[in-house]
Design an enzyme around this catalytic site. Sequence first.
Site, short mmCIF file in Angstrom:
data_model
loop_
_atom_site.label_atom_id
_atom_site.label_comp_id
_atom_site.label_asym_id
_atom_site.label_seq_id
_atom_site.Cartn_x
_atom_site.Cartn_y
_atom_site.Cartn_z
N ILE A 77 -4.34 10.25 11.32
CA ILE A 77 -3.28 10.86 10.58
C ILE A 77 -3.99 11.74 9.47
O ILE A 77 -4.70 11.10 8.58
CB ILE A 77 -2.59 9.91 10.01
N ASN B 226 1.65 -2.08 5.30
CA ASN B 226 0.75 -1.00 5.43
C ASN B 226 -0.47 -0.98 4.96
O ASN B 226 -1.58 -0.27 5.31
CB ASN B 226 1.59 0.06 4.90
N GLY C 290 0.72 -1.14 -0.12
CA GLY C 290 -0.05 -0.01 0.00
C GLY C 290 0.80 1.34 0.02
O GLY C 290 0.62 2.17 0.83
N TYR D 264 -13.05 -3.44 11.13
CA TYR D 264 -11.85 -2.92 10.92
C TYR D 264 -10.73 -2.69 12.14
O TYR D 264 -9.81 -3.37 12.20
CB TYR D 264 -12.04 -1.40 10.33
N SER D 265 -11.42 -2.42 13.57
CA SER D 265 -10.54 -2.33 14.45
C SER D 265 -10.36 -3.84 15.22
O SER D 265 -9.24 -3.75 15.71
CB SER D 265 -11.52 -1.32 15.70
N THR D 266 -11.31 -4.55 14.96
CA THR D 266 -11.03 -5.93 15.24
C THR D 266 -9.72 -6.59 14.74
O THR D 266 -9.15 -7.19 15.13
CB THR D 266 -12.25 -6.69 15.54
N1 LIG Z 1 -4.97 7.88 7.94
C1 LIG Z 1 -5.12 7.29 9.38
O1 LIG Z 1 -5.54 8.15 10.25
C2 LIG Z 1 -4.75 6.05 9.87
C3 LIG Z 1 -4.73 5.79 11.37
C4 LIG Z 1 -4.57 4.57 11.75
C5 LIG Z 1 -4.32 3.59 10.89
N2 LIG Z 1 -3.94 3.75 9.52
C6 LIG Z 1 -3.75 2.65 8.80
O2 LIG Z 1 -2.55 3.07 7.96
C7 LIG Z 1 -2.49 2.41 6.80
C8 LIG Z 1 -2.39 3.20 5.60
O3 LIG Z 1 -3.42 4.24 5.57
P1 LIG Z 1 -3.68 5.37 4.91
O4 LIG Z 1 -4.20 6.38 6.07
O5 LIG Z 1 -2.45 5.93 4.46
O6 LIG Z 1 -4.76 5.32 3.70
P2 LIG Z 1 -4.49 5.84 2.41
O7 LIG Z 1 -4.22 7.14 2.04
O8 LIG Z 1 -6.13 5.38 1.74
O9 LIG Z 1 -3.51 4.99 1.48
C9 LIG Z 1 -3.87 3.35 1.34
C10 LIG Z 1 -2.77 2.89 0.54
O10 LIG Z 1 -2.88 1.45 0.58
C11 LIG Z 1 -3.18 1.21 -0.75
N3 LIG Z 1 -4.11 -0.10 -0.60
C12 LIG Z 1 -5.41 0.22 -0.19
N4 LIG Z 1 -6.04 -1.03 0.03
C13 LIG Z 1 -5.10 -2.03 -0.46
C14 LIG Z 1 -4.86 -3.43 -0.75
N5 LIG Z 1 -6.09 -4.05 -0.42
N6 LIG Z 1 -4.18 -3.86 -1.30
C15 LIG Z 1 -2.90 -3.20 -1.66
N7 LIG Z 1 -2.91 -1.88 -1.38
C16 LIG Z 1 -4.07 -1.11 -0.95
C17 LIG Z 1 -3.57 2.35 -1.55
O11 LIG Z 1 -3.76 2.23 -3.06
P3 LIG Z 1 -4.78 1.69 -4.10
O12 LIG Z 1 -6.12 2.12 -3.38
O13 LIG Z 1 -4.36 1.61 -5.47
O14 LIG Z 1 -4.62 0.17 -3.66
C18 LIG Z 1 -2.87 3.19 -0.80
O15 LIG Z 1 -1.73 3.38 -1.59
C19 LIG Z 1 -3.61 1.42 6.97
O16 LIG Z 1 -3.32 0.07 7.08
C20 LIG Z 1 -4.47 2.22 7.95
O17 LIG Z 1 -5.61 1.15 8.47
C21 LIG Z 1 -4.39 4.95 9.05
#
Ligand SMILES: NC(=O)c1ccc[n+]([C@@H]2O[C@H](COP(=O)([O-])OP(=O)(O)OC[C@H]3O[C@@H](n4cnc5c(N)ncnc54)[C@H](OP(=O)(O)O)[C@@H]3O)[C@@H](O)[C@H]2O)c1
Length: 239
Positions: free
Chosen positions: A176, A78, A9, A143-145
């Site tokens: 974030i 990620n 990701g 998601y949280s689980t």
């Molecule tokens: N943002 C927050 O506040 C926050 C807080 C806590 C945890 N997180 C965690 O941080 C991680 C990154 O999230 P983010 O906030 O950066 O989200 P984001 O901006 O939506 O970015 C997600 C990235 O992962 C890719 N992706 C999504 N689903 C995928 C899949 N099934 N297989 C491969 N790639 C995938 C997306 O590209 P494509 O759509 O092209 O696949 C994108 O590059 C996640 O695990 C999320 O749960 C985020």
Amino acid sequence: MGREVLVTGGSGGIGFAIAQAFADSGDAVTITGRDHDRLQAAGERIGSRVAVVDAGDPEDIASLPGLFPDGIDVIVNNAGGFVGSAATATSSVLDHQRHWLATLKTNLLGAVLTVISLEEKLRRGGSVVSIGSIGAEYAANAYSTAKAGLAAWNAGVSERLGARDITANIVSPGFIDGTDLFGGRMSDDRRARLVDRTHVKRAGRPADVAALVTFLASEQARHITGQTLHLNGGAHTTR
Ligand SMILES: NC(=O)c1ccc[n+]([C@@H]2O[C@H](COP(=O)([O-])OP(=O)(O)OC[C@H]3O[C@@H](n4cnc5c(N)ncnc54)[C@H](OP(=O)(O)O)[C@@H]3O)[C@@H](O)[C@H]2O)c1
């Protein structure tokens, strides 16, 4: 020659910041994602290799070892997020099941299978870092689980890989800013409430997460393993 690093990701949000930080340090970075064009553009910006791999698709994940014939040093799990729309109170049990299975598949099983597929190729001194979530502390939805399960699984991975001098940790972010995680669902009110819950009165940034992930994969962090490290400006404290 730098280390071989995989960031799943990695085409946007937090994953892109992590991939950029490793690439800036001279590591050979591979990023994955589902959208080829977005991935290609991100790869060109930071000089990383790209591979279309859906974290929710075991067949895609099975292709990963072929990308690292000589081994890998760092795996960053990620990829993740909200999968589909959550079933509501009026949804059928089958709708709930579909939502839970799809969410667990991407957010938990994706990381598990990624590590299983690459475990033999991980070199001594390597690291696995998986991105959890503050939501795991209050798991009340799929998601949280899934993120809570990720943290529990990580403890066992750490024990298993520790004998080979490989560390395994969770970085668990709070809110974030500057990501697509919430799509259009982040209202100004909700954002203000999330920021107000922090002690430092600001949202986290992708670069905050990247700094901790790269530290955990560094020489300085070799005795940190089996842990969940919280990164949330104080919105959740461990004491
Ligand atoms: N943002 C927050 O506040 C926050 C807080 C806590 C945890 N997180 C965690 O941080 C991680 C990154 O999230 P983010 O906030 O950066 O989200 P984001 O901006 O939506 O970015 C997600 C990235 O992962 C890719 N992706 C999504 N689903 C995928 C899949 N099934 N297989 C491969 N790639 C995938 C997306 O590209 P494509 O759509 O092209 O696949 C994108 O590059 C996640 O695990 C999320 O749960 C985020």
